[in-house]
Design an enzyme around this catalytic site. Structure first.
Site, short mmCIF file in Angstrom:
data_model
loop_
_atom_site.label_atom_id
_atom_site.label_comp_id
_atom_site.label_asym_id
_atom_site.label_seq_id
_atom_site.Cartn_x
_atom_site.Cartn_y
_atom_site.Cartn_z
N GLY A 1 7.09 73.18 -54.12
CA GLY A 1 8.03 72.10 -54.41
C GLY A 1 7.75 70.85 -53.61
N GLU B 1 5.13 69.08 -55.55
CA GLU B 1 5.75 68.53 -56.75
C GLU B 1 6.59 67.29 -56.41
OE1 GLU B 1 6.28 72.28 -59.72
OE2 GLU B 1 7.39 72.38 -57.84
N GLU C 1 3.10 79.17 -56.23
CA GLU C 1 3.97 79.96 -57.09
C GLU C 1 3.29 81.21 -57.64
OE1 GLU C 1 5.52 75.78 -57.03
OE2 GLU C 1 3.56 76.72 -57.23
#
Length: 259
Positions: free
Chosen positions: A110, A113, A133
């Site tokens: 994240g 991202e 992930e």
């Protein structure tokens, strides 16, 4: 505002946003995400801010991913409900002004991202990037396939997403994940230097350049070129556009007013 995990400092047209959860490597939990979205919504409406910088506190990480403990107990239905709400990644991507991400240490999952949702990434030599992930039996769910593929190409995005490996700063720069490399510890100084150069120009122009480039990334070329023409005409019709052209002809510095 009494925020616990995000700090905001404003100076000379730059809004500097710090994720301050260094004891957890600035991992993104619901509180951090909410406060980040709140800060960027505030900065979007401030006329005294032309550029934003996002970085992480501490010496180990920009953001070492999402807080896995927060979603580990959710059911698929509960996670789907979370995805129905506006997300911090969208708040960043929709922010109308330039956002520079200053990265050091771990920038994973994240965190990567979050960096991908920014406009320009500046990383120091300690930066390490990855989408972990796959290690959890998951896939990226906040841009780690879509924004990453658009930035570095599908092959590199697949290599990063399928391997779960870390990519160092030099490699990230080589493949286009990072735009500016800095010496160790100099990521924030480099970001401030770049932001300061941007603040010399009209806020209208900065907003429209960002919008036009985003259009180029999200549309077919012909549609993007048509959108670019309309945005140019909007800039041309603005007070700052008229002032900039006039100042150039008169051989003087322009006096931009953000209109």
């Amino acid at each position: 505002m009494n925020r616990k995990t995000v700090r905001l400092a404003v100076r000379d047209g730059i809004g500097e946003v710090t994720i301050d959860r260094s004891d957890k490597l600035n991992a993104l939990n619901e509180e951090v995400r909410g406060e980040l979205a709140e800060v960027f919504d505030e900065l979007a409406g401030r006329d005294d801010i032309k550029v934003a910088i996002l970085h992480g506190a501490g010496d180990k990480a920009f953001v070492a991913g999402a807080d896995v403990s927060e979603f580990a107990a959710r059911t698929p239905e509960e996670q789907r409900e979370v995805y129905r709400h506006r997300r911090v990644y969208d708040a960043l991507a929709e922010f109308p002004k330039p956002v520079i991400c200053a990265i050091h240490g771990f920038c994973i999952g994240g965190g990567n991202e979050l960096a991908l949702a920014c406009d320009i990434r500046v990383a120091d030599a300690t930066a390490r990037f990855g989408q972990f992930e796959v290690r959890l039996g998951l896939i990226p769910g906040a841009g780690g396939t879509q924004r990453l593929a658009r930035l570095v190409g599908p092959g590199q995005a697949l290599r990063i997403g399928l391997s779960g490996d870390l990519v160092d700063a030099a490699e990230a720069h080589r493949i286009g994940l990072v735009e500016v490399l800095a010496d160790e510890g100099e990521h924030l100084a480099k970001a401030r230097e770049l932001a300061t150069r941007m603040t010399r120009w009209s806020g209208v122009t900065l907003r429209l350049v960002k919008k036009a480039v985003r259009e180029a990334n999200e549309r077919h070329l012909s549609d993007g070129l048509a959108a670019e023409r309309e945005l140019f005409l909007e800039a041309f019709a603005s007070e700052d556009g008229r002032e900039g052209v006039k100042a150039f002809v008169e051989k003087r510095r322009p006096r931009f007013r953000g209109r």
